[in-house]
Design a protein around this motif. Structure first.
Motif: not given
Ligand code: SF4
Length: 364
Positions: A208-231
């Motif tokens: 469901e979250l992925c569907e939401l992201l898919t739906k809204y990526k079309k509404k912006f020039f870019s929908l971006i996720i910046a993931v925080h990972a250190n190791h």
């Protein structure tokens, strides 16, 4: 080179079922470890008491236990007596100096931060907002209507960055409301989400979250996720699967990492981290020099050390795998490049966003 696979076969099956069950992540959050005694029971040892809260999902605590008390997982998330030292700043990056109506932080002309929640999927012991989030004020309880008014009055802003806290901790309904309202503002072209959730609570990355992201990526020039990972030890099979699911939605995936003493302040750790992220289709974006935060100074290393490591990294990886090495100038001056190719041997001056030279105190 892959991260530690800390789950045995049975746990992998359970993790897979958990990921498939819609909303199981909410239960995981509800049942997260919040007390010293519960954490001590899971980790099987007495822990030093600090004034900062504990919040660790049980499944992640098991991964920490498997990794052991010398591991990057343990050191990043289990309380340490060094947190009780007085050195460091409560608000090292000067959030409050740029706070605006709607509980947003407007530090740069064309983009701003909006904090829809003070809640994170875990308490990172090095967190630069650890003093603010330990006693969350209204600053971290974003007010959507006021924020929308502010954005409508500031058409020069073309990017909203959802931060906090961790925005992916919000329900799909709340996220959709935010996406919908920001997508209606004509000047907002880009929406960015800063998150540690896919690493800590991979079950949150539901269909469901992925569907939401898919739906809204079309509404912006870019929908971006910046993931925080250190190791790379954070990138086990379960986490990789969650990141691949996000990647498959077609949205842009970036990474943010913090350079941390005794966690990733060596060439091999950094090289493996950025190689693994790149191989997952995530563009390494920022490597943050640690902030001088009160309660987290044991993670601090000098700029000289950081610059030298970054210099070595440039010999080891192609440019597209190397994130920008940045530092937040204390007091709210904003980010600037932390790398000085001319000199590694002083902690001294940095250039702020207005082109002025700023001196920060050398490490004591
Ligand atoms: S997820 Fe980010 S904001 Fe939350 S505790 Fe960790 S570093 Fe801090």
């Amino acid at each position: 080179m892959f991260g530690l696979n800390l789950l045995d076969e049975q746990e992998k099956k359970v993790a897979l079922q958990r990921n498939n069950a819609q909303d199981s992540w909410k239960l995981e959050l509800k049942e997260a470890i919040k007390t010293y005694s519960d954490l001590e029971k899971v980790l099987g040892q007495k822990l030093p008491k600090t004034t900062y809260p504990i919040f660790i999902p049980k499944n992640f605590a098991k991964k920490i236990l498997r990794a052991g008390d010398k591991s990057p997982l343990w050191k990043q998330f289990v309380p340490h007596s060094e947190e009780n030292k007085k050195a460091g700043m409560k608000d090292p990056i000067g959030d409050k100096n740029h706070s605006k109506p709607g509980k947003i932080i407007h530090r740069y002309k064309n983009r701003l931060l909006f904090f829809p929640t003070p809640v994170c999927p875990i308490t990172c012991r090095y967190c630069f907002r650890k003093n603010e989030l330990a006693n969350p004020s209204e600053l971290f309880d974003g007010q959507l209507k006021e924020a929308i008014n502010y954005l409508n009055n500031h058409p020069e802003v073309n990017e909203v960055i959802l931060s906090g806290g961790d925005p992916l901790i919000l329900s799909d309904e709340k996220l959709e409301l935010l996406f919908k309202e920001f997508s209606k503002i004509p000047s907002i072209k880009y929406l960015r989400i800063h998150t540690r959730t896919p690493i800590i609570l991979p079950s949150r990355v539901t269909k469901e979250l992925c569907e939401l992201l898919t739906k809204y990526k079309k509404k912006f020039f870019s929908l971006i996720i910046a993931v925080h990972a250190n190791h790379t030890d954070e990138l086990d099979d379960e986490v990789r699967a969650s990141l691949i699911k996000i990647k498959q939605t077609g949205i842009k995936l970036l990474s943010q990492s913090v350079l941390l003493k005794d966690i990733n302040d060596d060439l091999t750790s950094l090289k493996n981290l950025f190689t693994n992220l790149s191989d997952l289709g995530i563009t390494p974006y920022y490597l943050h020099h640690p902030d001088r935060v009160k309660g987290g100074m044991h993670f601090y290393l000098s700029l000289t050390e950081g610059r030298y490591l970054y210099h070595l990294l440039r010999n080891e990886l192609p440019g597209w795998m190397i994130p920008k090495y940045v530092i937040d100038i204390p007091g709210g001056e904003g980010k600037t490049s932390a790398f000085n190719p001319e000199s590694f041997d002083f902690d001294g001056s940095l250039i702020n966003k207005d082109g002025q030279s700023i001196s920060i105190d050398p490490l004591q």
